[in-house]
Motif scaffolding. Structure first.
Motif, PDB file in Angstrom:
ATOM      1  N   ALA A 136      17.382 -27.366 -11.140  1.00 58.57           N
ATOM      2  CA  ALA A 136      17.075 -27.701 -12.109  1.00 58.57           C
ATOM      3  C   ALA A 136      18.056 -27.961 -13.735  1.00 58.57           C
ATOM      4  CB  ALA A 136      15.967 -28.155 -12.632  1.00 58.57           C
ATOM      5  N   ASN A 137      18.179 -26.673 -14.203  1.00 60.28           N
ATOM      6  CA  ASN A 137      18.710 -26.183 -15.152  1.00 60.28           C
ATOM      7  C   ASN A 137      20.123 -26.122 -15.448  1.00 60.28           C
ATOM      8  OD1 ASN A 137      17.104 -24.976 -17.486  1.00 60.28           O
ATOM      9  ND2 ASN A 137      16.326 -22.694 -15.740  1.00 60.28           N
ATOM     10  N   GLY A 138      20.533 -25.990 -13.763  1.00 55.07           N
ATOM     11  CA  GLY A 138      21.779 -26.217 -14.122  1.00 55.07           C
ATOM     12  C   GLY A 138      22.232 -27.402 -14.169  1.00 55.07           C
ATOM     13  N   LEU A 139      21.377 -28.756 -13.108  1.00 56.71           N
ATOM     14  CA  LEU A 139      22.297 -29.617 -13.502  1.00 56.71           C
ATOM     15  C   LEU A 139      21.877 -30.663 -14.732  1.00 56.71           C
ATOM     16  CD1 LEU A 139      22.710 -32.785 -12.187  1.00 56.71           C
ATOM     17  CD2 LEU A 139      20.868 -32.237 -11.323  1.00 56.71           C
ATOM     18  N   ARG A 140      20.682 -29.876 -15.471  1.00 52.34           N
ATOM     19  CA  ARG A 140      20.463 -30.167 -16.755  1.00 52.34           C
ATOM     20  C   ARG A 140      21.772 -29.849 -17.747  1.00 52.34           C
ATOM     21  NH1 ARG A 140      17.487 -26.911 -18.103  1.00 52.34           N
ATOM     22  NH2 ARG A 140      19.539 -26.227 -19.471  1.00 52.34           N
ATOM     23  N   ARG A 141      22.347 -28.996 -17.435  1.00 51.10           N
ATOM     24  CA  ARG A 141      22.997 -28.422 -18.401  1.00 51.10           C
ATOM     25  C   ARG A 141      24.347 -29.335 -18.437  1.00 51.10           C
ATOM     26  NH1 ARG A 141      22.346 -23.192 -17.233  1.00 51.10           N
ATOM     27  NH2 ARG A 141      25.252 -23.181 -16.211  1.00 51.10           N
ATOM     28  N   LEU A 207       8.572 -29.621  -6.502  1.00 53.40           N
ATOM     29  CA  LEU A 207       8.218 -31.139  -6.027  1.00 53.40           C
ATOM     30  C   LEU A 207       8.440 -32.171  -7.383  1.00 53.40           C
ATOM     31  CD1 LEU A 207      10.474 -32.873  -3.432  1.00 53.40           C
ATOM     32  CD2 LEU A 207       7.969 -33.475  -2.733  1.00 53.40           C
ATOM     33  N   GLY A 208       7.184 -32.469  -7.126  1.00 50.40           N
ATOM     34  CA  GLY A 208       6.855 -33.254  -8.490  1.00 50.40           C
ATOM     35  C   GLY A 208       7.552 -33.458  -9.908  1.00 50.40           C
ATOM     36  N   ARG A 209       7.376 -32.150  -9.662  1.00 52.27           N
ATOM     37  CA  ARG A 209       8.825 -31.319 -11.002  1.00 52.27           C
ATOM     38  C   ARG A 209       9.721 -32.257 -11.128  1.00 52.27           C
ATOM     39  NH1 ARG A 209       7.700 -25.892 -14.334  1.00 52.27           N
ATOM     40  NH2 ARG A 209       8.842 -25.024 -11.815  1.00 52.27           N
ATOM     41  N   ALA A 210      10.360 -31.618 -10.438  1.00 51.70           N
ATOM     42  CA  ALA A 210      11.621 -32.213 -10.041  1.00 51.70           C
ATOM     43  C   ALA A 210      12.123 -33.210  -9.682  1.00 51.70           C
ATOM     44  CB  ALA A 210      12.629 -31.991  -8.438  1.00 51.70           C
ATOM     45  N   ALA A 211      11.310 -34.356  -8.976  1.00 55.28           N
ATOM     46  CA  ALA A 211      11.557 -35.803  -9.665  1.00 55.28           C
ATOM     47  C   ALA A 211      11.187 -36.484 -10.792  1.00 55.28           C
ATOM     48  CB  ALA A 211       9.660 -36.335  -8.453  1.00 55.28           C
ATOM     49  N   ARG A 212      10.350 -35.936 -11.692  1.00 53.99           N
ATOM     50  CA  ARG A 212       9.253 -36.146 -13.130  1.00 53.99           C
ATOM     51  C   ARG A 212      10.890 -35.900 -13.906  1.00 53.99           C
ATOM     52  NH1 ARG A 212       4.730 -34.523 -11.585  1.00 53.99           N
ATOM     53  NH2 ARG A 212       4.848 -33.083 -12.560  1.00 53.99           N
ATOM     54  N   GLY A 213      11.762 -34.924 -13.610  1.00 50.66           N
ATOM     55  CA  GLY A 213      12.950 -33.811 -14.292  1.00 50.66           C
ATOM     56  C   GLY A 213      14.009 -35.237 -14.379  1.00 50.66           C
ATOM     57  N   ILE A 215      13.776 -38.063 -13.907  1.00 50.61           N
ATOM     58  CA  ILE A 215      13.520 -39.726 -14.537  1.00 50.61           C
ATOM     59  C   ILE A 215      14.151 -39.007 -16.432  1.00 50.61           C
ATOM     60  CG2 ILE A 215      12.273 -41.079 -15.219  1.00 50.61           C
ATOM     61  CD1 ILE A 215      10.728 -40.546 -12.173  1.00 50.61           C
ATOM     62  N   ASP A 216      13.521 -38.241 -16.198  1.00 52.77           N
ATOM     63  CA  ASP A 216      13.088 -37.637 -17.943  1.00 52.77           C
ATOM     64  C   ASP A 216      15.154 -37.356 -18.521  1.00 52.77           C
ATOM     65  OD1 ASP A 216      10.556 -37.840 -17.918  1.00 52.77           O
ATOM     66  OD2 ASP A 216      10.289 -35.438 -17.968  1.00 52.77           O
ATOM     67  N   MET A 217      15.447 -36.888 -17.186  1.00 53.48           N
ATOM     68  CA  MET A 217      16.626 -36.549 -17.808  1.00 53.48           C
ATOM     69  C   MET A 217      17.631 -37.380 -18.018  1.00 53.48           C
ATOM     70  SD  MET A 217      19.555 -34.085 -15.892  1.00 53.48           S
ATOM     71  CE  MET A 217      19.706 -34.218 -14.146  1.00 53.48           C
ATOM     72  N   ALA A 218      17.525 -38.495 -17.571  1.00 54.75           N
ATOM     73  CA  ALA A 218      17.845 -39.764 -17.401  1.00 54.75           C
ATOM     74  C   ALA A 218      17.859 -40.260 -18.784  1.00 54.75           C
ATOM     75  CB  ALA A 218      17.402 -41.147 -16.434  1.00 54.75           C
ATOM     76  N   GLY A 219      16.757 -40.012 -19.131  1.00 51.89           N
ATOM     77  CA  GLY A 219      15.982 -40.946 -20.522  1.00 51.89           C
ATOM     78  C   GLY A 219      16.633 -39.646 -21.836  1.00 51.89           C
ATOM     79  N   VAL A 220      17.170 -38.913 -21.764  1.00 48.55           N
ATOM     80  CA  VAL A 220      17.380 -38.780 -22.950  1.00 48.55           C
ATOM     81  C   VAL A 220      19.170 -38.153 -22.539  1.00 48.55           C
ATOM     82  CG1 VAL A 220      17.753 -35.770 -23.465  1.00 48.55           C
ATOM     83  CG2 VAL A 220      15.744 -36.052 -21.969  1.00 48.55           C
ATOM     84  N   LEU A 221      19.544 -38.602 -21.482  1.00 50.45           N
ATOM     85  CA  LEU A 221      21.302 -38.616 -21.832  1.00 50.45           C
ATOM     86  C   LEU A 221      21.183 -40.259 -21.508  1.00 50.45           C
ATOM     87  CD1 LEU A 221      24.003 -38.326 -20.380  1.00 50.45           C
ATOM     88  CD2 LEU A 221      23.415 -39.264 -18.811  1.00 50.45           C
TER      89      LEU A 221
END
Length: 252
Positions: A136-141, A207-213, A215-221
């Motif tokens: 998750a951190n790698g993808l977000r970064r 799993l749940g945190r990854a799925a929500r993350g 969606i949230d990442m798309a919004g922050v982008l």
């Protein structure tokens, strides 16, 4: 630097007393001006434990959310109630080390950063949790380019006025570095200790945190690409720099 320490908690009755004892042992000049305990509708004895702690320590304040709202909501509730210009956050489960707060404060003072985030070293969580966090951190970064390798670390120090101007949503606490940067703020990061949870179990599933993350990442982008906060902040800073020059020119 005067700061308020916000501790969101859900079902952490056994972890709070030893954590508060560690915070009380910090150097006097680096202790928080106040500690705000936020009970996120706990179902165990957390509310009673918090009430007892507050009764014994005048620097403690207690907030209770009427229904389970999540860590971001608890963090924001504490920040809104805070009386200091800076807000620090720490997880209630004991995995974060309060001894890391003084170095974070020193870095904020020395660097002029608007947010200092912790980067956990030598993770003590389970292998599956570490793997999920690493991915998750790698993808977000790579997507958000926020320069942070551990955005989910609970230890953060941020200017209160800036925090309260950020877009608020459930899960925003995991994207604070990127949100601060989008708003025109400066971020710095520092290595911090990671410790095993003392009691109880985690309130999150991978799993749940990854799925929500995602969606949230798309919004922050979207905010990063379409938001105006950074441009407005740059214009305000330019105006502050230009104003003394204009005044000086009038007197010459």
């Amino acid at each position: 630097m005067q700061y308020s320490l916000v501790i969101p908690a859900h079902n952490e009755a056994d972890n709070l007393p030893p954590l508060l004892a560690e915070i009380a042992a910090l150097p006097p000049f680096r202790r928080p001006a106040e500690i705000i305990l936020v009970d996120d509708a706990s179902e165990d004895e957390t509310a009673a434990v918090m009430a007892g702690l507050v009764a014994a320590n005048p620097r403690l304040r207690l907030l209770r959310l009427p229904r389970r709202s999540g860590q971001s909501a608890a963090m924001l509730a504490g920040a809104r109630a805070a009386r200091s210009p800076w807000v620090a956050t720490i997880d209630a489960d004991g995995e974060n080390d309060p001894a890391d707060l003084p170095p974070m404060i020193e870095l904020a003072i020395a660097s002029g950063a608007d947010l200092v985030g912790g980067l956990r070293r030598e993770r003590k969580s389970s292998g599956s949790k570490q793997l999920a966090s690493h991915i998750a951190n790698g993808l977000r970064r790579r997507v958000l380019k926020d320069g942070c390798s551990d955005s989910a670390c609970g230890l953060k120090l941020v200017r209160r006025d800036l925090l309260l101007r950020l877009p608020s949503f459930n899960g925003m606490h995991r994207f604070l570095p990127a949100l601060v940067q989008i708003a025109g703020g400066h971020t710095r990061f520092i290595g911090v200790n990671d410790r095993p949870r003392r009691h109880g179990r985690s309130n999150y599933d991978n799993l749940g945190r990854a799925a929500r993350g995602l969606i949230d990442m798309a919004g922050v982008l979207w905010l990063k690409r379409r938001g105006l906060a950074a441009a407005v902040a740059a214009a305000e800073e330019a105006a502050r720099i230009e104003e003394p020059r204009i005044r000086a020119g009038r007197h010459s």
